[in-house]
Structure formats: C-alpha cells, structure tokens
Design a protein around this motif. Structure first.
Motif, PDB file in Angstrom:
ATOM      1  N   THR A 160       0.825  -1.203   0.000  1.00  0.00           N
ATOM      2  CA  THR A 160       0.000   0.000   0.000  1.00  0.00           C
ATOM      3  C   THR A 160       0.860   1.254   0.000  1.00  0.00           C
ATOM      4  O   THR A 160       2.006   1.252   0.466  1.00  0.00           O
ATOM      5  N   TRP A 161       0.283   2.334  -0.491  1.00  0.00           N
ATOM      6  CA  TRP A 161       1.008   3.595  -0.517  1.00  0.00           C
ATOM      7  C   TRP A 161       1.341   4.082   0.887  1.00  0.00           C
ATOM      8  O   TRP A 161       2.314   4.807   1.084  1.00  0.00           O
ATOM      9  N   THR A 162       0.557   3.700   1.847  1.00  0.00           N
ATOM     10  CA  THR A 162       0.837   4.094   3.230  1.00  0.00           C
ATOM     11  C   THR A 162       2.240   3.667   3.646  1.00  0.00           C
ATOM     12  O   THR A 162       2.941   4.387   4.375  1.00  0.00           O
ATOM     13  N   HIS A 163       2.660   2.502   3.160  1.00  0.00           N
ATOM     14  CA  HIS A 163       3.986   1.995   3.499  1.00  0.00           C
ATOM     15  C   HIS A 163       5.080   2.574   2.591  1.00  0.00           C
ATOM     16  O   HIS A 163       6.245   2.691   3.003  1.00  0.00           O
ATOM     17  N   ILE A 201       5.027   5.644   0.652  1.00  0.00           N
ATOM     18  CA  ILE A 201       5.193   7.103   0.555  1.00  0.00           C
ATOM     19  C   ILE A 201       6.346   7.629   1.417  1.00  0.00           C
ATOM     20  O   ILE A 201       7.175   8.412   0.925  1.00  0.00           O
TER      21      ILE A 201
END
Length: 208
Positions: A82-85, A87
């Motif tokens: 996921t982008w959460t990880h 970015i």
C-alpha cells in the motif's frame, strides 16, 4: 543549461498527492525539475538511460514507472504494497536526492521533446494534414495537458491521418481505469468540436 538538468541545492519540501490511478502517486515539490510544459515518461529502467534520478527510483523493487514534470514526480508501483507503506520511503529519498543536488537528466528533455513534436506534426504529411496537426497540438497543449498534469500524467501528440488523431498517455494516465473514458468523453469530444476534420482519437500508452 545546468539548471535544467540538476535541481538546485536548497531546502526541499515534498508532499504526496493521490491520482485517479490507484497505482500511481504524485510527489509534488517546491522546486523545479524541468521547464514548465516539458515532461518525460519512463515506462521501465531501460528507457531511463538519460535520467539518473529515474534510474535511482527504479532501484526500488516496487517502482514500475517514473514520470517527471516541472515540479512533480509521478511514481507508478507494480506491487500490492500500500502507498501508506511506500510514501515515507519515496518522499525521504526524493528530498535527500534533490537537496544533495543529484543529477536529474544527462541531456535536455526540452530539446528532445520539441524535436519529437515537430517530427510528429510534419514528417511526410500533406500541408493540410500538417496544419490540422498543429491545431490539435495547440489544443492539447493549452486545454488538455494542464488538466492531465493535475492528475500526475501527460498527453502528447503522436500523429494525425485520415481524421484519426493518435496520442500517447503517460505517467498516471497509463494504466488508469478512467483513461479510456477521459479519452473518448473528454479529449475526443473537444477535438471533434474544435477541429471538424477530426473523427476519432486513439491512444498509445493505455495498459488497462
């Protein structure tokens, strides 16, 4: 010319901005990487031979595509992560690289883009087709490209022949689920209305 290829050594702030393509993220900077209106798209590592920055980004296993414009970099991932990880790592890398005055390009992308666009508009086309091509290019540059850049991508003119305009979709637009709808409902309708000779718009670079 050096300022075109290498970002200035200065404090850099970067924020991530989502795009219509869930696999692409736009990283917006407070410094310029390219002249306004110029952009480059790297669909893979091999294509990034002229950009040390893009080559470094491809060293991250999850980076599948890199698009660089005036003040942002759009990164398309090829991973289920996921982008959460992702970015924080990408933002830290970009900030450090640009603040360290790392090289962005080894050749001038503006000159290459102008030459490619001129060749696409002229080539062996008739004088009438060249005039139509230039009208299409002007419309894409003035009305379509600014909106597409807001979403982290770009559109470039490829050719005009027998009423059919071919464009190339880059950055977040490649692989975007809404790209075909945007192409037909937005771009094609605009060009048909403004340039009566245009009957259809097709695109390279859609990988849905």
């Amino acid at each position: 010319m050096a300022d075109t290829f290498t970002a200035p050594a200065a404090p850099v702030s970067i924020y991530a901005e989502a795009s219509p393509n869930p696999e692409s993220m736009k990283f917006v900077l407070n410094s310029l990487l390219l002249s306004d209106g110029v952009s480059v798209d790297y669909p893979n590592l091999e294509a990034a031979a002229n950009s040390p920055l893009a080559q470094e980004l491809f060293n991250f296993d999850y980076v599948g595509r890199v698009f660089i414009a005036a003040n942002f970099v759009t990164i398309t991932k090829n991973s289920d992560l996921t982008w959460t990880h992702l970015i924080p790592e990408l933002r830290t890398f970009l900030k450090s690289y640009i603040e360290a005055n790392g090289p962005i390009f080894t050749v001038d992308p503006a000159a290459e883009q102008q030459a490619a666009q001129h060749a696409a508009a002229t080539g062996d086309a008739s004088e009438q087709d060249q005039q139509i091509s230039q009208k299409v290019i002007d419309l894409l540059e003035n009305y379509v490209r600014p909106a597409v850049e807001q979403d982290g991508g770009n559109i470039t003119f490829r050719s005009y022949k027998a009423g059919v305009v071919t464009v190339n979709l880059q950055g977040s637009c490649s692989g975007c689920p809404s790209a075909t709808v945007t192409l037909k409902s937005g771009i094609e309708n605009l060009l048909k209305r403004m340039v009566p000779e245009v009957t259809e718009v097709v695109a390279e670079g859609i990988t849905v």
